[in-house]
Scaffold this active site. Structure first.
Site, PDB file in Angstrom:
ATOM      1  N   TYR A  53      38.770  70.529 -59.589  1.00  0.00           N
ATOM      2  CA  TYR A  53      37.559  70.102 -60.310  1.00  0.00           C
ATOM      3  C   TYR A  53      37.838  69.970 -61.815  1.00  0.00           C
ATOM      4  O   TYR A  53      37.253  69.129 -62.492  1.00  0.00           O
ATOM      5  CB  TYR A  53      36.391  71.058 -60.026  1.00  0.00           C
ATOM      6  CG  TYR A  53      35.881  70.888 -58.618  1.00  0.00           C
ATOM      7  CD1 TYR A  53      36.299  71.722 -57.586  1.00  0.00           C
ATOM      8  CD2 TYR A  53      35.040  69.809 -58.295  1.00  0.00           C
ATOM      9  CE1 TYR A  53      35.879  71.519 -56.278  1.00  0.00           C
ATOM     10  CE2 TYR A  53      34.613  69.599 -56.991  1.00  0.00           C
ATOM     11  CZ  TYR A  53      35.039  70.450 -55.988  1.00  0.00           C
ATOM     12  OH  TYR A  53      34.641  70.232 -54.694  1.00  0.00           O
ATOM     13  N   HIS A 104      24.818  66.593 -54.388  1.00  0.00           N
ATOM     14  CA  HIS A 104      26.069  67.343 -54.143  1.00  0.00           C
ATOM     15  C   HIS A 104      26.544  68.119 -55.356  1.00  0.00           C
ATOM     16  O   HIS A 104      27.705  68.518 -55.420  1.00  0.00           O
ATOM     17  CB  HIS A 104      27.160  66.366 -53.670  1.00  0.00           C
ATOM     18  CG  HIS A 104      26.824  65.751 -52.347  1.00  0.00           C
ATOM     19  ND1 HIS A 104      27.394  64.583 -51.904  1.00  0.00           N
ATOM     20  CD2 HIS A 104      25.941  66.121 -51.378  1.00  0.00           C
ATOM     21  CE1 HIS A 104      26.904  64.279 -50.712  1.00  0.00           C
ATOM     22  NE2 HIS A 104      26.008  65.193 -50.371  1.00  0.00           N
TER      23      HIS A 104
HETATM   24  N1  APR Z   1      30.959  48.766 -56.089  1.00  0.00           N
HETATM   25  C1  APR Z   1      30.231  49.112 -54.986  1.00  0.00           C
HETATM   26  N2  APR Z   1      30.730  49.820 -53.952  1.00  0.00           N
HETATM   27  C2  APR Z   1      32.023  50.198 -54.031  1.00  0.00           C
HETATM   28  C3  APR Z   1      32.852  49.879 -55.139  1.00  0.00           C
HETATM   29  C4  APR Z   1      32.258  49.132 -56.198  1.00  0.00           C
HETATM   30  N3  APR Z   1      32.972  48.771 -57.272  1.00  0.00           N
HETATM   31  N4  APR Z   1      34.093  50.402 -54.909  1.00  0.00           N
HETATM   32  C5  APR Z   1      34.024  51.040 -53.711  1.00  0.00           C
HETATM   33  N5  APR Z   1      32.795  50.897 -53.185  1.00  0.00           N
HETATM   34  C6  APR Z   1      32.284  51.437 -51.929  1.00  0.00           C
HETATM   35  C7  APR Z   1      33.307  51.586 -50.826  1.00  0.00           C
HETATM   36  O1  APR Z   1      33.389  50.383 -50.084  1.00  0.00           O
HETATM   37  C8  APR Z   1      32.707  52.719 -50.004  1.00  0.00           C
HETATM   38  O2  APR Z   1      31.808  52.221 -49.011  1.00  0.00           O
HETATM   39  O3  APR Z   1      31.837  52.749 -52.206  1.00  0.00           O
HETATM   40  C9  APR Z   1      31.906  53.528 -51.021  1.00  0.00           C
HETATM   41  C10 APR Z   1      32.555  54.842 -51.365  1.00  0.00           C
HETATM   42  O4  APR Z   1      32.528  55.643 -50.202  1.00  0.00           O
HETATM   43  P1  APR Z   1      33.107  57.133 -50.293  1.00  0.00           P
HETATM   44  O5  APR Z   1      34.419  57.108 -51.006  1.00  0.00           O
HETATM   45  O6  APR Z   1      33.013  57.705 -48.913  1.00  0.00           O
HETATM   46  O7  APR Z   1      32.089  57.887 -51.271  1.00  0.00           O
HETATM   47  P2  APR Z   1      30.657  58.442 -50.916  1.00  0.00           P
HETATM   48  O8  APR Z   1      29.993  57.620 -49.860  1.00  0.00           O
HETATM   49  O9  APR Z   1      29.940  58.630 -52.204  1.00  0.00           O
HETATM   50  O10 APR Z   1      31.010  59.885 -50.295  1.00  0.00           O
HETATM   51  C11 APR Z   1      29.919  60.721 -49.950  1.00  0.00           C
HETATM   52  O11 APR Z   1      31.474  62.488 -49.449  1.00  0.00           O
HETATM   53  O12 APR Z   1      33.393  63.597 -50.038  1.00  0.00           O
HETATM   54  C12 APR Z   1      32.020  63.675 -50.047  1.00  0.00           C
HETATM   55  O13 APR Z   1      30.668  64.886 -51.529  1.00  0.00           O
HETATM   56  C13 APR Z   1      31.485  63.755 -51.452  1.00  0.00           C
HETATM   57  O14 APR Z   1      29.489  62.753 -52.374  1.00  0.00           O
HETATM   58  C14 APR Z   1      30.659  62.494 -51.601  1.00  0.00           C
HETATM   59  C15 APR Z   1      30.306  62.150 -50.176  1.00  0.00           C
END
Ligand code: APR
Length: 228
Positions: A53, A104
């Site tokens: 972190y 989160h």
């Molecule tokens: N603009 C829009 N969407 C985007 C971009 C962008 N520039 N770049 C990536 N993405 C999309 C990806 O296609 C994907 O669907 O953002 C999404 C990111 O997904 P994750 O990496 O899974 O992140 P998130 O959904 O926020 O994860 C949820 O998982 O690990 C835990 O606590 C953590 O809050 C997090 C939770």
């Protein structure tokens, strides 16, 4: 004023230079979340967890809100905007959004391991062993780890149920209970999903925009401001 409810994920901050979790260069490709983002990890190796972190917090002091964060602020001139974010960064707040609910946790905050009501805002990036709360117990990241409950989820669900417009930005909708929020929104309410890899079915009244947030959100905001 009509209520616009936003659910944002890591894709919202990607164009600010903040890594997502599950993209090809995502955080979970370099770390096993069980080793850095769970209560067991904290018991097993608190220094590794603190370092994970610290590195993310250090970067947060170096990045800025992007065009998508800034566009959402413009919506507030004509709509009652409430952001529900899975992100632990403070980019929505730094862009100027007033109503941000973190599901989160928050990277720039730490809390007592003896009394979780004791939460402190960090003005520096490093949280170390020996950094103690006022009751003398070790401080931990103010993050909801895997396996921990999401204290704000019922508030988030009631906010989602009041949406006149619901916009989902940059989330894989992989992690529950956050991913369930779209189902608290009335079926007849217009919903938008902004994500280059958007893939959401069985949701009525959904417009999918397969673009990056930095391009799609300013366009969508312009359209919504012209509608109101
Ligand atoms: N603009 C829009 N969407 C985007 C971009 C962008 N520039 N770049 C990536 N993405 C999309 C990806 O296609 C994907 O669907 O953002 C999404 C990111 O997904 P994750 O990496 O899974 O992140 P998130 O959904 O926020 O994860 C949820 O998982 O690990 C835990 O606590 C953590 O809050 C997090 C939770």
């Amino acid at each position: 004023m009509k209520k616009i409810i936003i659910l944002s994920g890591a894709g919202m901050s990607a164009e600010s230079g903040v890594k997502t979790f599950r993209d090809s260069d995502g955080l979970w490709n370099n770390y096993r979340f069980e080793e850095v983002a769970s209560p067991i990890a904290w018991e097993r190796d608190p220094d590794l967890v603190l370092e994970f972190y610290n590195q993310r917090r250090k970067q947060l002091f170096e990045v800025e809100p992007n065009d998508a964060h800034k566009a959402l602020v413009r919506l507030e001139s004509k709509y009652d905007v409430q952001i529900i974010t899975q992100n632990v960064d403070d980019l929505h707040e730094r862009a100027g959004s007033k109503n941000v609910l973190h599901l989160h946790g928050e990277l720039k905050k730490a809390r007592s391991t003896a009394d979780e009501s004791l939460v402190y805002t960090l003005d520096h990036w490093e949280l170390k062993r020996g950094d103690l709360c006022e009751k003398g117990s070790q401080l931990r990241p103010h993050i909801v780890w895997f396996g921990e409950s999401v204290p704000n989820i019922s508030l988030a669900a009631s906010i989602a149920s009041e949406a006149d417009i619901f916009i989902v930005i940059g989330t894989s909708l992989f992690v529950y209970p956050a991913a369930s929020l779209v189902h608290y929104v009335s079926e007849d309410v217009p919903k938008y999903l902004v994500d280059p890899k958007a893939d959401l079915n069985n949701v009525r009244n959904l417009t999918t925009i397969k673009k990056k947030a930095g391009e799609a959100i300013p366009e969508l905001v312009e359209e919504l401001l012209n509608q109101s």
